[in-house]
Design an enzyme around this catalytic site. Structure first.
Site, short mmCIF file in Angstrom:
data_model
loop_
_atom_site.label_atom_id
_atom_site.label_comp_id
_atom_site.label_asym_id
_atom_site.label_seq_id
_atom_site.Cartn_x
_atom_site.Cartn_y
_atom_site.Cartn_z
N LYS A 45 -36.00 -62.66 -28.53
CA LYS A 45 -35.25 -63.91 -28.73
C LYS A 45 -34.20 -63.72 -29.84
O LYS A 45 -34.49 -63.13 -30.89
CB LYS A 45 -36.23 -65.01 -29.10
CG LYS A 45 -35.59 -66.31 -29.54
CD LYS A 45 -35.49 -67.31 -28.42
CE LYS A 45 -35.03 -68.67 -28.96
NZ LYS A 45 -34.57 -69.55 -27.89
N ASN A 136 -25.44 -61.54 -28.30
CA ASN A 136 -25.47 -62.82 -27.59
C ASN A 136 -24.13 -63.52 -27.72
O ASN A 136 -23.87 -64.23 -28.67
CB ASN A 136 -26.61 -63.70 -28.14
CG ASN A 136 -26.72 -65.00 -27.39
OD1 ASN A 136 -25.78 -65.44 -26.72
ND2 ASN A 136 -27.88 -65.65 -27.49
N PHE A 137 -23.27 -63.28 -26.73
CA PHE A 137 -21.96 -63.93 -26.66
C PHE A 137 -21.98 -64.97 -25.53
O PHE A 137 -20.97 -65.24 -24.91
CB PHE A 137 -20.84 -62.92 -26.37
CG PHE A 137 -20.62 -61.92 -27.49
CD1 PHE A 137 -21.03 -62.19 -28.79
CD2 PHE A 137 -19.98 -60.71 -27.23
CE1 PHE A 137 -20.82 -61.26 -29.81
CE2 PHE A 137 -19.76 -59.78 -28.24
CZ PHE A 137 -20.19 -60.06 -29.54
N CYS A 139 -24.66 -67.97 -25.18
CA CYS A 139 -25.28 -69.30 -25.19
C CYS A 139 -24.22 -70.39 -25.29
O CYS A 139 -23.39 -70.39 -26.21
CB CYS A 139 -26.27 -69.41 -26.34
SG CYS A 139 -27.81 -68.57 -25.93
N LYS A 177 -23.87 -59.31 -23.91
CA LYS A 177 -24.29 -60.33 -22.93
C LYS A 177 -23.19 -61.35 -22.74
O LYS A 177 -22.70 -61.95 -23.70
CB LYS A 177 -25.57 -61.01 -23.41
CG LYS A 177 -26.17 -61.98 -22.38
CD LYS A 177 -27.59 -62.37 -22.74
CE LYS A 177 -28.17 -63.35 -21.75
NZ LYS A 177 -29.57 -63.66 -22.07
N THR A 205 -26.42 -68.53 -19.55
CA THR A 205 -26.58 -69.79 -18.83
C THR A 205 -25.25 -70.52 -18.65
O THR A 205 -24.28 -70.26 -19.34
CB THR A 205 -27.56 -70.71 -19.57
OG1 THR A 205 -27.09 -70.88 -20.91
CG2 THR A 205 -28.94 -70.10 -19.59
N CYS A 347 -36.40 -72.19 19.95
CA CYS A 347 -35.86 -73.51 19.58
C CYS A 347 -36.97 -74.56 19.60
O CYS A 347 -37.74 -74.63 20.56
CB CYS A 347 -34.75 -73.90 20.55
SG CYS A 347 -34.09 -75.55 20.24
N CYS A 350 -34.97 -79.65 17.36
CA CYS A 350 -34.73 -80.64 16.31
C CYS A 350 -33.31 -81.18 16.38
O CYS A 350 -33.03 -82.27 15.91
CB CYS A 350 -35.00 -80.06 14.93
SG CYS A 350 -33.83 -78.79 14.41
N CYS A 353 -28.67 -78.24 14.54
CA CYS A 353 -27.48 -77.44 14.81
C CYS A 353 -26.44 -78.30 15.50
O CYS A 353 -25.24 -78.24 15.20
CB CYS A 353 -27.83 -76.22 15.65
SG CYS A 353 -28.61 -76.61 17.24
N CYS A 380 -16.89 -72.02 19.93
CA CYS A 380 -17.59 -71.45 18.77
C CYS A 380 -16.69 -70.51 17.97
O CYS A 380 -16.14 -69.55 18.51
CB CYS A 380 -18.84 -70.71 19.23
SG CYS A 380 -19.76 -69.94 17.87
#
Lengths: 434, 444
Positions: A45, A136-137, A139, A177, A205, A347, A350, A353, A380
């Site tokens: 960490k 750590n570049f 957060c 990072k 993140t 199939c 349902c 499609c 198609c």
């Protein structure tokens, strides 16, 4: 039995599964348990400067996005770097590394963008015997407001500068990072390389608000009625991470640069995909936070079994194999023609499609008596939406048309040769064939 | 003298109160919110969904399930009640395994349909438990309609008419409303007096008066009703019971299964309700299963369903048959009663094996005797005391698609009317559709 031993920047670990710098690696107790569970390495960490440590909020730090049955798909956090004293972390790191010499132990660092700050901490980290450092570049919350984390990662010049200091004052591998909260991830990656980085790791993140509480009108996680954007991770971010990894892997400026892949790795398959796109190893956080450290056992067994099935003896056999197949849209073969095909045996009627195609696409599926759904080849365009919404795997497939066949939609004969947009007559910039 | 299950004859208190309470608890217990969310998530939201087609009341099932999934069970309930005001009871008693859930594409795919019935219960319970009635009446029309019979068809018809602004008087023969919901359904399907609570909830719409102990032939005549009201809806059910044609069928201990089921539903104390040690139920429909299973749950030692044709021909669904056998009921097929033996009270039933190959039933001459101190007849109900002047079809009141009888101004629906299965949900659909036709006819 495939050998999962990986050698990343000269750092050996028994498998390519490292725990990312995050809450699971905040202290000795957790890291020892992680190593006992089988993790190949740990990025501790993030450490901050000596002196009074940062403080965290005293309310919720995490928010989540769920799929069916509250399966956690995305996690967001507003936790800062370690809030324990630097000395304590360094002592613990030294003890753990001494007891687990075969595992990788990397120190993640985030100190102010001043040479003195880096010069001060690097020797102390070196003394722990850690195998390398990760800058750590990335957060995006809290620390970035103080000019660190993603505030550095968003300025390639800063990345290059700090990386250079680290290479100057530290003699083991330096991993940078990267933050995904940037327009073109190749720029910070190139800056890291120019600064002398041994590798990049990504993604950190993503800026996010997971939900808004519609009673209190507060973003969540909510601290006393207010919310701040956090960093988003977990399975939901994997596609974004894969794309960014691939861009670095194939860009001229950064090609061949070692990459540690991060972003929603939850299973062995996710790891294999990151590695196929050029990552020498992967880092995991959310999967461990969701399921506990034991989840690595599935990753190890799964990757090993898949490698055996494919005949890969070591991870380096397949690392980067998918990179040559990542290209720009303009080079995709426009002479490749496919048509959806619905297996009537599989199939279950349902009609998803049909609804998808009829309402939102090309009206290329016919529904007839008895709920029989069939593709109308004349309409198609092989968009794949029917495949994506069909609840039965492999019930609808895309079948390639063979050269010489006539595409009933266009009335044109499928050509055997490769032709892309750069050669297409509709492209004003197309080069006419000589 | 032996006690409990081994006590001979027809006696009460074979099982302790605790065991009885457990035995008669909810057959399909309600979902907790998370269970409902997980179950709802399995719905594929099919295009032109087959479950809707299979529902006699055409509830928009994918829509209400999606409303549950997105945290709006009250909205889901509204979607259900729009089509079926007795959606709460139908969620409990519908043979979903032969209706919506049989049609569910996940039944096709995995043999495990979305549990539509339980989801419907989750939605409807949410609203009903809160005492919320989501409909209001339209402006009064000044029209009055008589409904004869407060069963599912009558209640559904009355509610829809009241909602449209008409004043409705329901004439109910019994002292209590609800019809078969109240008297004819196994207790473990309608626990905690649900049928009664549902009627109370339904009447919140206003504009409906119920006169109990009021029936055709007991002071009421069809012509009198036609004179007094603008329209008449008959939902009088099937009150006659087919006779058992076997020697000794008049012995003590021989009863109609529907009476036993009604007694059980109305019993204040199940431990006081007598049941035989050896019970034989004649028949193959839902009523036979309800009577047999409940006999077993009351503590009968041996319970046998005796049906004259084979399993496939039974009216009871596969689910119901499996339920019976799981509770320890023995199902004998291809046997029919030829004689009941005993001195005054029945002691044994003699069954003759049959052959039903090719559809025609033939006795084989071989017989078997079973100990029986109680024999329940569940061999079908018939229309009794149909008002004169109405055309009949197959022993029932002949009706059009919208419930019109051969007599102007008179509609009919539910079990007494021709067409449709004799199910609660079918009765609701018929009552609702007749109400719309009555409305159009009165306002046209």
């Amino acid at each position: 039995m495939a050998d999962l031993t990986t050698n990343f920047l000269g750092i050996s670990s028994p498998n390519p599964f490292w725990l990312a710098s995050a809450p699971p690696t905040d202290k000795e107790y957790n890291v020892r348990r992680a190593f006992e569970a089988g993790w190949g390495g740990v990025v501790w960490k993030t450490l901050g400067e000596a002196g009074p440590p940062v403080v965290n909020v005293n309310g919720p730090r995490y928010g989540a996005i769920y799929g069916a049955d509250r399966r956690l798909l995305g996690l967001n956090n507003i936790e800062l770097i370690t809030d324990r004293p630097l000395e304590v972390n360094l002592e613990e790191m030294a003890r753990v590394k001494a007891d687990y010499p075969d595992r990788a132990l990397i120190a993640s660092i985030m100190v102010p963008c001043e040479e003195a700050a880096w010069k001060a901490i690097l020797p102390r980290v070196a003394e722990t015997g850690a195998d390398g450092i990760e800058l750590n570049f990335g957060c995006p919350h809290g620390m970035s407001e103080r000019g660190m984390g993603s505030a550095v990662g968003q300025v390639p010049e800063y990345i290059e500068m700090v990386t250079r200091w680290c290479k100057q004052y530290y003699d083991r591998p330096v991993i940078v990072k990267l933050t995904p909260n940037i327009t073109d991830v190749r720029k910070p990656a190139a800056a890291a390389r120019n600064g002398g980085a041994d590798a990049v790791s990504l993604i950190n993140t993503i800026n996010s608000i997971t939900t808004v509480n519609l009673d209190t009108m507060s973003p969540e996680p909510s601290i006393d009625g207010k919310g701040s954007h956090g960093g988003y991770c977990g399975p939901a971010v994997k596609p974004i991470a894969l794309s960014m990894v691939s861009e670095i892997a194939r860009a001229q400026e950064t090609a061949g640069m070692p990459i540690s892949g991060i972003g929603g790795v939850t299973t062995w398959r996710d790891a294999a995909e990151f590695m196929a796109l050029g990552c020498g190893n992967v880092q995991v956080c959310t999967a461990a936070m969701t399921y506990g450290f034991k989840v690595v056992q599935e990753m190890i067994a799964g990757l090993s079994q898949w490698m055996d099935e494919k005949g890969y003896e070591s991870t380096s056999d397949f690392v980067g194999m998918a990179v040559p197949n990542v290209t720009d849209w303009q080079y995709l073969n426009l002479n490749y023609v496919a048509k959806a095909k619905i297996s009537q045996d599989d199939c279950i009627k349902c009609g998803r499609c049909y609804a998808a195609c009829e309402d939102t696409s090309h009206q290329a599926i016919a529904m007839s008596e008895g709920r029989v759904f069939e593709v109308i080849d004349e309409e198609c365009v092989a968009c794949n939406l029917c495949v994506d919404v069909c609840p039965v795997e492999n019930c609808i497939t895309m079948v390639q048309m063979q050269p010489g066949e006539v595409d009933p939609r266009t009335g044109e004969t499928v050509q055997p040769d490769y032709a892309n947009w750069t050669m297409h007559p509709n492209n004003p910039a197309a080069q006419a064939a000589e | 003298m032996a006690k409990g299950q081994m006590a001979s004859g027809i006696v009460a208190g074979r099982l302790s109160a605790d065991v009885l309470a457990e035995n008669f608890s909810d057959l399909h217990p309600p979902y907790a919110p998370h269970e409902a969310a997980v179950a709802a998530d399995r719905c594929y939201f099919c295009h032109d969904a087959p479950c809707v087609t299979a529902c006699p009341t055409s509830i928009d099932i994918p829509l209400f399930i999606r409303q549950i999934q997105t945290g709006h069970p009250a909205g889901a309930a509204r979607t259900i009640f729009d089509q079926n005001i007795l959606g709460g009871m139908c969620a409990r008693v519908c043979p979903t395994e032969t209706l919506c859930e049989e049609a569910c594409v996940r039944e096709t795919a995995e043999g495990k349909p979305v549990e539509i019935g339980r989801l419907q219960r989750y939605a409807t319970d949410t609203v009903m438990a809160a005492g919320v009635h989501p409909f209001t009446r339209a402006e009064p029309t000044g029209k009055t309609v008589a409904v004869v019979g407060a069963g599912p068809a009558g209640l559904a018809c009355a509610h829809r008419l009241a909602m449209l602004g008409h004043d409705v008087v329901i004439h109910e023969a019994r002292a209590k409303s609800g019809g078969l919901n109240e008297f004819g359904i196994a207790a473990y399907k309608s626990t905690q007096n649900f049928a009664e609570a549902e009627v109370r909830w339904l009447l919140q719409i206003g504009g409906i008066t119920i006169e109990t102990d009021s029936a055709l032939g007991r002071g009421l005549t069809l012509s009198g009703l036609r004179d007094a009201y603008d329209a008449v809806f008959l939902s009088i059910g099937l009150t006659g019971v087919n006779a058992l044609r076997a020697e000794g069928a008049d012995k003590d201990g021989v009863r109609d299964a529907v009476d036993f089921i009604a007694d059980l539903r109305q019993a204040g104390d199940l431990a006081a309700l007598p049941v035989g040690r050896n019970v034989v139920v004649i028949g193959g429909g839902m009523t036979a299963v309800d009577a047999a299973v409940q006999s077993k749950l009351l503590g009968a030692e041996n319970v046998t369903i005796a049906y004259r044709r084979d399993q496939d021909a039974m009216g009871a669904s596969r689910f119901e048959r499996d339920l019976a056998t799981s509770k320890g009921v023995r199902i004998m097929t291809n046997v029919q009663p030829v004689a009941l033996h005993g001195n005054g009270a029945v002691r044994e039933i003699e069954l003759e094996y049959t052959s039903s190959e090719g559809g025609s039933l033939k006795p084989t001459g071989e017989t078997v005797r079973l100990a029986a101190d109680q024999v329940y007849k569940a061999i079908g109900q018939t229309l009794e005391n149909a008002p004169d002047g109405l055309n009949l079809d197959g022993g029932k009141i002949a009706v059009s698609d919208t419930g019109r009888t051969s007599v102007t101004g008179v509609w009919a629906g539910g079990d007494c009317a021709s067409g449709g299965d004799d199910l609660t949900v079918t009765a609701v659909a018929e009552g609702r559709d007749a109400a719309m036709d009555i409305h159009n006819s009165l306002m046209g």
